[in-house]
Design a protein around this motif. Structure first.
Motif, mmCIF file in Angstrom:
data_model
loop_
_atom_site.group_PDB
_atom_site.id
_atom_site.type_symbol
_atom_site.label_atom_id
_atom_site.label_comp_id
_atom_site.label_asym_id
_atom_site.label_seq_id
_atom_site.Cartn_x
_atom_site.Cartn_y
_atom_site.Cartn_z
ATOM 1 N N ALA A 25 0.824 -1.213 0.000
ATOM 2 C CA ALA A 25 0.000 0.000 0.000
ATOM 3 C C ALA A 25 0.857 1.262 0.000
ATOM 4 O O ALA A 25 0.430 2.310 -0.487
ATOM 5 C CB ALA A 25 -0.925 -0.002 1.218
ATOM 6 N N GLU A 26 2.069 1.147 0.532
ATOM 7 C CA GLU A 26 2.995 2.280 0.559
ATOM 8 C C GLU A 26 3.806 2.387 -0.737
ATOM 9 O O GLU A 26 4.702 3.215 -0.860
ATOM 10 C CB GLU A 26 3.945 2.165 1.756
ATOM 11 C CG GLU A 26 3.274 2.239 3.105
ATOM 12 C CD GLU A 26 2.571 3.560 3.357
ATOM 13 O OE1 GLU A 26 3.016 4.582 2.790
ATOM 14 O OE2 GLU A 26 1.579 3.584 4.094
ATOM 15 N N GLY A 27 3.509 1.490 -1.687
ATOM 16 C CA GLY A 27 4.219 1.516 -2.958
ATOM 17 C C GLY A 27 5.597 0.904 -2.877
ATOM 18 O O GLY A 27 6.517 1.319 -3.597
ATOM 19 N N CYS A 28 5.758 -0.092 -1.989
ATOM 20 C CA CYS A 28 7.075 -0.712 -1.768
ATOM 21 C C CYS A 28 7.017 -2.223 -1.946
ATOM 22 O O CYS A 28 5.968 -2.854 -1.784
ATOM 23 C CB CYS A 28 7.581 -0.396 -0.366
ATOM 24 S SG CYS A 28 7.818 1.353 -0.048
ATOM 25 N N LYS A 29 8.176 -2.788 -2.235
ATOM 26 C CA LYS A 29 8.328 -4.234 -2.335
ATOM 27 C C LYS A 29 9.597 -4.636 -1.589
ATOM 28 O O LYS A 29 10.681 -4.124 -1.876
ATOM 29 C CB LYS A 29 8.437 -4.648 -3.802
ATOM 30 C CG LYS A 29 8.696 -6.139 -4.011
ATOM 31 C CD LYS A 29 8.875 -6.433 -5.505
ATOM 32 C CE LYS A 29 9.180 -7.913 -5.731
ATOM 33 N NZ LYS A 29 9.414 -8.202 -7.170
ATOM 34 N N ILE A 30 9.472 -5.527 -0.597
ATOM 35 C CA ILE A 30 10.649 -5.997 0.139
ATOM 36 C C ILE A 30 11.369 -7.021 -0.727
ATOM 37 O O ILE A 30 10.854 -8.105 -1.002
ATOM 38 C CB ILE A 30 10.245 -6.612 1.498
ATOM 39 C CG1 ILE A 30 9.589 -5.550 2.381
ATOM 40 C CG2 ILE A 30 11.468 -7.200 2.195
ATOM 41 C CD1 ILE A 30 9.070 -6.076 3.706
ATOM 42 N N VAL A 31 12.560 -6.680 -1.149
ATOM 43 C CA VAL A 31 13.311 -7.551 -2.060
ATOM 44 C C VAL A 31 14.332 -8.413 -1.333
ATOM 45 O O VAL A 31 14.814 -9.416 -1.880
ATOM 46 C CB VAL A 31 14.017 -6.715 -3.148
ATOM 47 C CG1 VAL A 31 12.989 -6.054 -4.064
ATOM 48 C CG2 VAL A 31 14.939 -5.661 -2.545
ATOM 49 N N SER A 32 14.679 -8.025 -0.089
ATOM 50 C CA SER A 32 15.646 -8.830 0.669
ATOM 51 C C SER A 32 15.550 -8.479 2.153
ATOM 52 O O SER A 32 15.288 -7.329 2.517
ATOM 53 C CB SER A 32 17.071 -8.573 0.165
ATOM 54 O OG SER A 32 18.002 -9.375 0.866
ATOM 55 N N ALA A 33 15.761 -9.508 3.011
ATOM 56 C CA ALA A 33 15.825 -9.316 4.472
ATOM 57 C C ALA A 33 17.042 -10.087 4.970
ATOM 58 O O ALA A 33 17.088 -11.312 4.851
ATOM 59 C CB ALA A 33 14.547 -9.812 5.137
ATOM 60 N N VAL A 34 18.045 -9.368 5.481
ATOM 61 C CA VAL A 34 19.324 -9.995 5.861
ATOM 62 C C VAL A 34 19.645 -9.705 7.322
ATOM 63 O O VAL A 34 19.041 -8.841 7.959
ATOM 64 C CB VAL A 34 20.463 -9.488 4.946
ATOM 65 C CG1 VAL A 34 20.200 -9.867 3.495
ATOM 66 C CG2 VAL A 34 20.625 -7.970 5.071
ATOM 67 N N LYS A 35 20.660 -10.452 7.857
ATOM 68 C CA LYS A 35 20.951 -10.404 9.298
ATOM 69 C C LYS A 35 22.216 -9.644 9.649
ATOM 70 O O LYS A 35 22.539 -9.520 10.839
ATOM 71 C CB LYS A 35 21.057 -11.830 9.833
ATOM 72 C CG LYS A 35 19.767 -12.622 9.696
ATOM 73 C CD LYS A 35 19.925 -14.041 10.203
ATOM 74 C CE LYS A 35 18.628 -14.830 10.062
ATOM 75 N NZ LYS A 35 18.756 -16.228 10.545
ATOM 76 N N ASN A 36 22.962 -9.159 8.671
ATOM 77 C CA ASN A 36 24.158 -8.378 8.991
ATOM 78 C C ASN A 36 24.486 -7.421 7.851
ATOM 79 O O ASN A 36 23.965 -7.531 6.738
ATOM 80 C CB ASN A 36 25.360 -9.286 9.294
ATOM 81 C CG ASN A 36 25.736 -10.164 8.110
ATOM 82 O OD1 ASN A 36 26.200 -9.678 7.084
ATOM 83 N ND2 ASN A 36 25.533 -11.477 8.246
#
Length: 527
Positions: A25-36
């Protein structure tokens, strides 16, 4: 859609960030989630990331170290938002030094994150718009400077700008993409012609790829706006592992994808430096006039099909007296003398191949253009022979037969010009035809046949008189009549559309909207 990367060494926080707001809804797409930070760096280095939301304290590489490394290496213009469990002024100060967009303390509230994301999104839109505007200005200046160079008036700074903004490698040619079927184009509205040209441009730019900046849209010498052009350089063909002729033939086929008219490619004189573009450009003007002699060709190359040496030039022009006699017979419309003079010209020339006869045809055509302009100044000089010589010259017939056919037809054309110039009433007759028969399927071709005048010439003088195509004028008149019917009756829109000549109601509504800026129903309500 913004590409977003999330980086935090705490799995629960990472999951929370992914769910705390509606990213789509905010016009975003999460392309990656990393830990460091190191994993974040490696992803950002190889992928497009618009926004990175990173924890300030992470193993291997901290959030601040990540931002510092990305900024120092200049590998991307990614925006960063810092997350921290501390309200530490030094952290915030260092983060701001790297130009981060925001600094949020944990636990992060949805409203805070939404605000930070929207701030970046607005800036991104602003940057995109600024880049688009910059690109429009850059291309606008480029085309303007190229047009100046084509007429020999570009300054040294403008020439430098052209060289900096174009990939000019190897030999260079000014190339015209010429739309055939002129009579059909004259039947089209200006909007339909523009749509057609936009499709051709899209097809060409797709084929040209990295050289698409070389495409110029309009051909500067074409007053009617039917022709398009581009700057060819040798590397265009070599980069596709093609010969020049293969490149032009393939371009033509690509350009003609899903369009209803035929195209001819006119390749101007070869030059070795862009500063000499005016020479190549001016040669295409000659080619436009002479291409009727080469109707068997889809790709017409100046260096192969027009150019003659000074020796051949002198040899060709020894028959000027025979040409002058033929011109005089055409002007008088003396059919017997035309045939006799063509026979004499061909016998004295001793050869009928294109190379030998080109210069004589050049002289003949320019003299005949001059005679037409003397009769009627309104005619388009560069397009006269393109109009009147349509399908006259064909490779399947002997040059003697072709030249006789052309001469007789041109004699008739000059007679039409005289009649129109003398009466001055032809356009008024056509106006009466429209008023009396606007609901019928009126075409320039039918009107030309009725009044014994070339339909292309009729379209030409009509546009000169009213500043629009015949079809646009007819549509406007139909809409005017329909407007009166809407105000003075309660009849259905579909019935009115049919009465003024539209079988398709949707098409009628679209044409009505073009004229009045509203639908027929709203127009009736307002009046």
């Amino acid at each position: 859609m913004l590409n977003v990367l999330l980086a935090d060494d705490e799995p629960m926080i990472l999951k929370g960030l992914m769910r705390i707001i509606d990213w789509e809804a905010e016009g975003c797409k999460i392309v990656s989630a990393v830990k460091n930070g190191e994993d974040a760096y490696n992803y950002i280095k190889d992928n497009k990331v618009d926004l990175a939301i990173v924890d300030v304290q992470m193993p291997v590489m901290t959030g601040l170290e990540l931002i510092g490394k990305v900024r120092s290496e200049g590998i991307t213009d990614t925006d960063f938002v810092i997350l921290s469990g501390f309200r530490d002024f030094e952290y915030a100060q260092e983060a701001m030094k790297y130009g981060v967009s925001d600094y949020l303390t944990k636990p992060v509230k949805a409203s805070q994150l939404e605000s930070a994301v929207r701030k970046v999104a607005l800036q991104h839109v602003s940057n995109v718009q600024e880049n688009e505007m910059h690109e429009k200005l850059r291309r606008g200046y480029l085309i303007q400077y190229i047009y100046s160079l084509m007429i020999g008036k570009a300054s040294p700074k403008q020439i430098d700008y052209i060289k900096e903004n174009m990939k000019l490698e190897g030999a260079i040619n000014y190339v015209v993409i010429s739309l055939n079927n002129i009579a059909k184009l004259d039947e089209m509205t200006d909007e339909e012609v523009d749509d057609l040209k936009n499709k051709i441009r899209e097809n060409c730019e797709e084929f040209l790829g990295e050289y698409k900046d070389h495409f110029l849209d309009e051909n500067a010498a074409d007053d009617k706006g039917y022709d398009m052009s581009f700057i060819f350089c040798e590397s265009m063909a070599s980069s596709k592992k093609m010969t020049d002729i293969e490149f032009f033939e393939t371009l033509r086929k690509k350009a003609m994808s899903d369009i209803p008219v035929d195209l001819t490619i006119l390749v101007g004189k070869t030059i070795n430096d862009i500063t000499k573009l005016s020479h190549s450009y001016s040669s295409t003007n000659t080619m436009i006039t002479l291409r009727g002699l080469h109707s068997d060709k889809n790709v017409f190359i100046y260096d192969n099909d027009i150019h003659v040496s000074s020796h051949n030039l002198a040899k060709s022009m020894v028959h000027k007296d025979a040409l002058d006699n033929l011109i005089a017979a055409v002007v008088r419309r003396d059919d017997e003398a035309i045939d006799q003079n063509v026979d004499e010209l061909i016998e004295r020339a001793g050869s009928v191949d294109y190379k030998t006869v080109n210069l004589n045809m050049n002289y003949l055509m320019f003299q005949l253009i001059h005679r037409a302009v003397e009769i009627d100044e309104m005619v388009e000089q560069d397009n006269i022979l393109l109009y009147i010589g349509d399908d006259v010259f064909s490779s399947g017939e002997d040059i003697r037969v072709q030249l006789k056919k052309f001469s007789h037809e041109y004699a008739e054309y000059l007679e039409q010009l005289r009649q129109n110039a003398a009466s001055g009433g032809l356009i008024k007759e056509i106006e009466h035809e429209i008023k009396d028969h606007y609901a019928e399927n009126l075409t320039l071709r039918d009107l030309g046949a009725k009044y014994f005048i070339n339909s292309s010439y009729l379209g030409q003088i009509f546009r000169k008189k009213f500043g629009m195509s015949f079809k646009d004028y007819l549509n406007n008149y139909r809409v005017t009549v329909a407007s009166e019917m809407l105000i003075n009756s309660d009849r259905k829109v579909s019935d009115i559309a049919a009465d003024v000549g539209y079988r398709d109601v949707d098409y009628f509504v679209s044409k009505f909207y073009e004229v009045h800026g509203c639908t027929p129903t709203k127009y009736r309500r307002n009046y």
